[in-house]
Design a protein around this motif. Structure first.
Motif, PDB file in Angstrom:
ATOM      1  N   UNK A 114       0.835  -1.202   0.000  1.00 15.54           N
ATOM      2  CA  UNK A 114       0.000   0.000   0.000  1.00 15.54           C
ATOM      3  C   UNK A 114       0.876   1.260   0.000  1.00 15.54           C
ATOM      4  N   UNK A 115       1.912   1.254   0.837  1.00 16.04           N
ATOM      5  CA  UNK A 115       2.805   2.425   0.885  1.00 16.04           C
ATOM      6  C   UNK A 115       3.498   2.635  -0.458  1.00 16.04           C
ATOM      7  N   UNK A 116       4.029   1.561  -1.049  1.00 13.52           N
ATOM      8  CA  UNK A 116       4.782   1.702  -2.287  1.00 13.52           C
ATOM      9  C   UNK A 116       3.920   2.223  -3.427  1.00 13.52           C
ATOM     10  N   UNK A 117       2.682   1.739  -3.484  1.00 10.05           N
ATOM     11  CA  UNK A 117       1.815   2.144  -4.592  1.00 10.05           C
ATOM     12  C   UNK A 117       1.285   3.550  -4.363  1.00 10.05           C
ATOM     13  N   UNK A 118       0.975   3.882  -3.118  1.00 11.20           N
ATOM     14  CA  UNK A 118       0.550   5.259  -2.830  1.00 11.20           C
ATOM     15  C   UNK A 118       1.662   6.242  -3.210  1.00 11.20           C
ATOM     16  N   UNK A 119       2.898   5.867  -2.916  1.00 10.32           N
ATOM     17  CA  UNK A 119       4.025   6.747  -3.273  1.00 10.32           C
ATOM     18  C   UNK A 119       4.157   6.881  -4.794  1.00 10.32           C
ATOM     19  N   UNK A 120       3.963   5.790  -5.517  1.00 10.89           N
ATOM     20  CA  UNK A 120       4.036   5.852  -6.984  1.00 10.89           C
ATOM     21  C   UNK A 120       2.945   6.770  -7.534  1.00 10.89           C
ATOM     22  N   UNK A 121       1.749   6.681  -6.961  1.00  8.61           N
ATOM     23  CA  UNK A 121       0.641   7.536  -7.413  1.00  8.61           C
ATOM     24  C   UNK A 121       0.966   9.002  -7.131  1.00  8.61           C
ATOM     25  N   UNK A 122       1.520   9.272  -5.945  1.00  6.68           N
ATOM     26  CA  UNK A 122       1.842  10.665  -5.606  1.00  6.68           C
ATOM     27  C   UNK A 122       2.991  11.197  -6.467  1.00  6.68           C
ATOM     28  N   UNK A 123       3.911  10.330  -6.869  1.00  9.14           N
ATOM     29  CA  UNK A 123       4.969  10.756  -7.796  1.00  9.14           C
ATOM     30  C   UNK A 123       4.370  11.194  -9.130  1.00  9.14           C
ATOM     31  N   UNK A 124       3.426  10.403  -9.620  1.00 10.80           N
ATOM     32  CA  UNK A 124       2.767  10.759 -10.883  1.00 10.80           C
ATOM     33  C   UNK A 124       2.016  12.065 -10.708  1.00 10.80           C
ATOM     34  N   UNK A 125       1.320  12.201  -9.580  1.00 15.93           N
ATOM     35  CA  UNK A 125       0.583  13.434  -9.307  1.00 15.93           C
ATOM     36  C   UNK A 125       1.519  14.645  -9.364  1.00 15.93           C
ATOM     37  N   UNK A 126       2.695  14.483  -8.784  1.00 20.30           N
ATOM     38  CA  UNK A 126       3.666  15.575  -8.788  1.00 20.30           C
ATOM     39  C   UNK A 126       4.121  15.885 -10.217  1.00 20.30           C
ATOM     40  N   UNK A 127       4.395  14.827 -10.997  1.00 22.65           N
ATOM     41  CA  UNK A 127       4.840  15.006 -12.383  1.00 22.65           C
ATOM     42  C   UNK A 127       3.848  15.809 -13.218  1.00 22.65           C
ATOM     43  N   UNK A 128       2.547  15.532 -13.036  1.00 21.03           N
ATOM     44  CA  UNK A 128       1.559  16.200 -13.889  1.00 21.03           C
ATOM     45  C   UNK A 128       1.025  17.475 -13.248  1.00 21.03           C
ATOM     46  N   UNK A 129       1.557  17.849 -12.085  1.00 16.15           N
ATOM     47  CA  UNK A 129       1.196  19.136 -11.503  1.00 16.15           C
ATOM     48  C   UNK A 129      -0.070  19.158 -10.671  1.00 16.15           C
ATOM     49  N   UNK A 130      -0.397  18.015 -10.072  1.00 11.92           N
ATOM     50  CA  UNK A 130      -1.593  17.969  -9.216  1.00 11.92           C
ATOM     51  C   UNK A 130      -1.384  18.826  -7.975  1.00 11.92           C
ATOM     52  N   UNK A 131      -2.457  19.532  -7.547  1.00 11.36           N
ATOM     53  CA  UNK A 131      -2.343  20.387  -6.369  1.00 11.36           C
ATOM     54  C   UNK A 131      -3.185  19.934  -5.194  1.00 11.36           C
ATOM     55  N   UNK A 132      -4.172  19.107  -5.472  1.00  9.51           N
ATOM     56  CA  UNK A 132      -4.916  18.557  -4.343  1.00  9.51           C
ATOM     57  C   UNK A 132      -5.377  17.137  -4.643  1.00  9.51           C
ATOM     58  N   UNK A 133      -5.707  16.437  -3.565  1.00  6.60           N
ATOM     59  CA  UNK A 133      -6.012  15.008  -3.652  1.00  6.60           C
ATOM     60  C   UNK A 133      -7.357  14.742  -2.996  1.00  6.60           C
ATOM     61  N   UNK A 134      -8.235  14.045  -3.711  1.00  7.13           N
ATOM     62  CA  UNK A 134      -9.478  13.569  -3.106  1.00  7.13           C
ATOM     63  C   UNK A 134      -9.535  12.056  -3.246  1.00  7.13           C
ATOM     64  N   UNK A 135      -9.424  11.364  -2.123  1.00  7.95           N
ATOM     65  CA  UNK A 135      -9.492   9.901  -2.122  1.00  7.95           C
ATOM     66  C   UNK A 135     -10.922   9.512  -1.799  1.00  7.95           C
ATOM     67  N   UNK A 136     -11.547   8.720  -2.680  1.00 10.47           N
ATOM     68  CA  UNK A 136     -12.967   8.399  -2.507  1.00 10.47           C
ATOM     69  C   UNK A 136     -13.154   6.990  -1.966  1.00 10.47           C
ATOM     70  N   UNK A 137     -14.240   6.806  -1.227  1.00 10.71           N
ATOM     71  CA  UNK A 137     -14.519   5.475  -0.712  1.00 10.71           C
ATOM     72  C   UNK A 137     -15.900   5.418  -0.103  1.00 10.71           C
TER      73      UNK A 137
END
Lengths: 266, 266, 266, 266
Positions: A114-137
């Protein structure tokens, strides 16, 4: 637009393998964008919302995340095509809004994963310039729900205020035990790295796929992010689910002894 | 358009990623200090004591330990703030005594994780000049306890003598099966690296949060480390727990058939 | 003769830690020596034999193996001393025979851990010049055993012959499912690296610590390795266990209805 | 006398140890070859087919794969020889066809292990010039099957067509939940690296070793890869299994009350 990459960890294991591999499919510029995560979970609320956004908006697949921390599994399509499980990041335009929508068939199979994949997702978010995160559930209530409130947890006080004005409820001691899995980590790790990050959780029984809870979450997103989506599809799926529930209740009632049955017992 | 390799925010696996990350918040000089660990465990005895020391002393947060070996989870505060689970190291001054108090919401989720986090804690202890380690916990008795003895295990004979003179009991074959988790490792690894290290375990039923057992452990610490703390808070919590226990016993009694009930059966 | 080593993986986690650490306590020359492994397992047969050899021979502790793959645990001695779980390698001289006896409180907690620790043990064996490996254990029969046969499995045909002439039985399809854990790996990995390696398994019920099965295995070792050990201690423990079994059977019989009891029922 | 650090035979963890080790036994040139995987799984269908190909063709053992991701175990032969569990890659010539047949006693014991071993197998496939992959297995039907269909999933539309013309069925939503384990990964990872890759799954009850299902899969392979194998062995094993099933059914019937029995009840 294709993929040219060889199998995971090109090279033998002792050359040092990447435990997460990101396939890059497109690299557009995103403006003022929001990451929306909807991976499988309670009531499939997050997945339903994410898939609905991808279908209703103008969408392009940007990244696929493969990892040995995901289950060792292929999915099989209706026509028989086998595809390695992965997590997909789509660029979705809705109104004037750039979204990075993250969805997939599976979550990681371990805490470390879970940690490794969350970090990969946040890396991509940083690359494309994401400024906020909404995790749905979804948040399970344990009983069938008529009114689907949307509960929240966020990385800052100011974000809590913003979300409250879009109808998100913040309740003491809910969800009990905190938020586990990638949704929790995107908020926790995202918040630590300076992003505005929140989790939006639609109330749902916890027993069934819940398109109504997904509609409630979508309602919050529409208000918060100032776009509109056609809900016809989700409404139809909600109607189908209601039929399913009704039939289940009928069957249950038939198996319950009626007063007449009881008269003959004892 | 091709494919590139992923790189985790902390680097890809073969670059050596940080599986434990320590956030440094302050770096005061500690004199002749003692590490006191109170992470979640039996009866929450250790946590209760650690939190009480932080509240009653002059306290400053020195370090936060984040790790993929901790559960993939955020805690949610009453107001809705989400925070990534971590382990906190506080500098606490009580009387003339410098303490490094270690507490948090969670322990590691695997055996390897316990080792990695214990090592990170001992590294911090070394950095700030800690000379001895007291790992706190509860030892389950399986029944409600009136008198809460404090059992011990220690890394050297001389420390056993010192602890006995502060009221700690050393009993043959207790705790059976040794001491598992971070408390055990802080004593085992700490002892191996030359620190005076001991585990103090308050007797507790094992079923309930036990502020009385925490008071017994605090009593030992006061004598041993020559400080005094106000126990009012813990006494109030102990009274609350007693009310809870009484109500539970009443409910249980109401559900038991009375002699009168029994008369009508058979 | 002491140990000066600091805690496992001196340095913070991201400096690259050793997942197995060997503490060197003595480095004698061993001649024509045999590794004998007796770690905890079925009926504690291996442990009983290993401990008996250490007690009866001229013994010196050569190595301690610490590892994050062992349980995160300290053992507590009768006097209250806490010691990190480890695996110990003793040099034992019996008659003209040099033995490297490997024992400890615990086995590894995972499959990968079993491999890592077996490799560490074989590295030590290579360092001290071991030429053959005997991994000891019990094989469960599921019922109380009078005659304790010693079953074998070995890395070469010639070794099978040698062992048969010392009374070891080789039976088709026993043990079913092969041999799991460090005993299996010492034979499998040891055999691959060119050592003569075998597993000797004393038959035992599987329910109780079994000093009689240990005696049977010792009998094979005496014949095979040409030494003699006093068995008085094990015989006494065997007598104690027989008393325990008898008392258990009495209690069981008392709880069974007798014919007289049955007369009144129905 | 002090302490030194351990070094595992394969190097300490931070030197990058081999978690998968490939033993090279022969290096022939394979022409236009096909990898056929038959590791243990449902009904042992894949294993039966793989072993049959090795026995009936002209075969040579090329590679053994050892790994700490396989169970920590030795298998014991009928004569008592112990061998470390491994996965074997055989070169098998049948007619004009070069096959790389992969089989063994065990699959990996964890998700990560499945990925690592699938990658090692694909590395070997690349080395020997394999161009397509057929992963074999069984698909459980939950009841005794008369007609054993062979279901498929494949990495490309064109391969689906080819397989259909050899009698493979592609059914919507089968297998439900996709394909898990090394078979799934060989198709998923193999397909990603540009190989034609498919999974062929013989229908089988799921309760018993099923040589008939293996025959059905072999029939597809014969048609697809244009070779012929003698099926006598498998037919004999199928007859034996039928006898077993019949005897089981008889026993079951004897334990069921007959109508006559029922007459006396109530």
């Amino acid at each position: 637009m294709g993929s040219t990459d060889a199998h995971l960890s090109a090279g033998s294991a002792n050359e040092g393998m990447d435990d997460v591999e990101v396939e890059v499919l497109a690299e557009p510029e995103l403006v003022d964008s929001v990451l929306i995560e909807g991976l499988p979970g309670v009531g499939h609320v997050g997945t339903l919302v994410a898939e609905h956004l991808i279908e209703e908006g103008e969408s392009e697949l940007l990244r696929r995340i493969y990892s040995e921390h995901l289950p060792p599994q292929v999915t099989v399509s209706e026509s028989g095509l086998a595809e390695l499980v992965c997590i997909e990041c789509h660029h979705v335009v809705l109104g004037d809004r750039d979204l990075l929508v993250v969805t997939g068939d599976q979550q990681a199979g371990s805490g470390v994963g879970h940690y490794r994949i969350a970090e990969a997702v946040l890396d991509i978010a940083e690359e494309v310039g994401v400024e906020s995160v909404l995790a749905l559930g979804g948040v399970p209530t344990g009983e069938l729900v008529e009114d689907h409130a949307v509960l929240g947890a966020a990385s800052s006080e100011s974000l809590i205020e913003t979300l409250e004005s879009s109808g998100v409820e913040f309740r003491e001691n809910e969800p009990e035990g905190g938020i586990v899995g990638i949704s929790g980590l995107l908020v926790g790790l995202g918040g630590r790295s300076g992003l505005d990050a929140a989790c939006l959780m639609g109330e749902t029984s916890g027993y069934l796929v819940d398109p109504k809870s997904a509609q409630a979450v979508l309602g919050v997103l529409e208000d918060l992010l100032e776009f509109e989506v056609d809900l016809t599809d989700l409404e139809e799926r909600a109607d189908e689910m209601e039929d399913v529930v009704e039939r289940m209740q009928e069957i249950e009632n038939q198996n319950m002894p009626t007063e007449d049955d009881l008269r003959y017992i004892g």
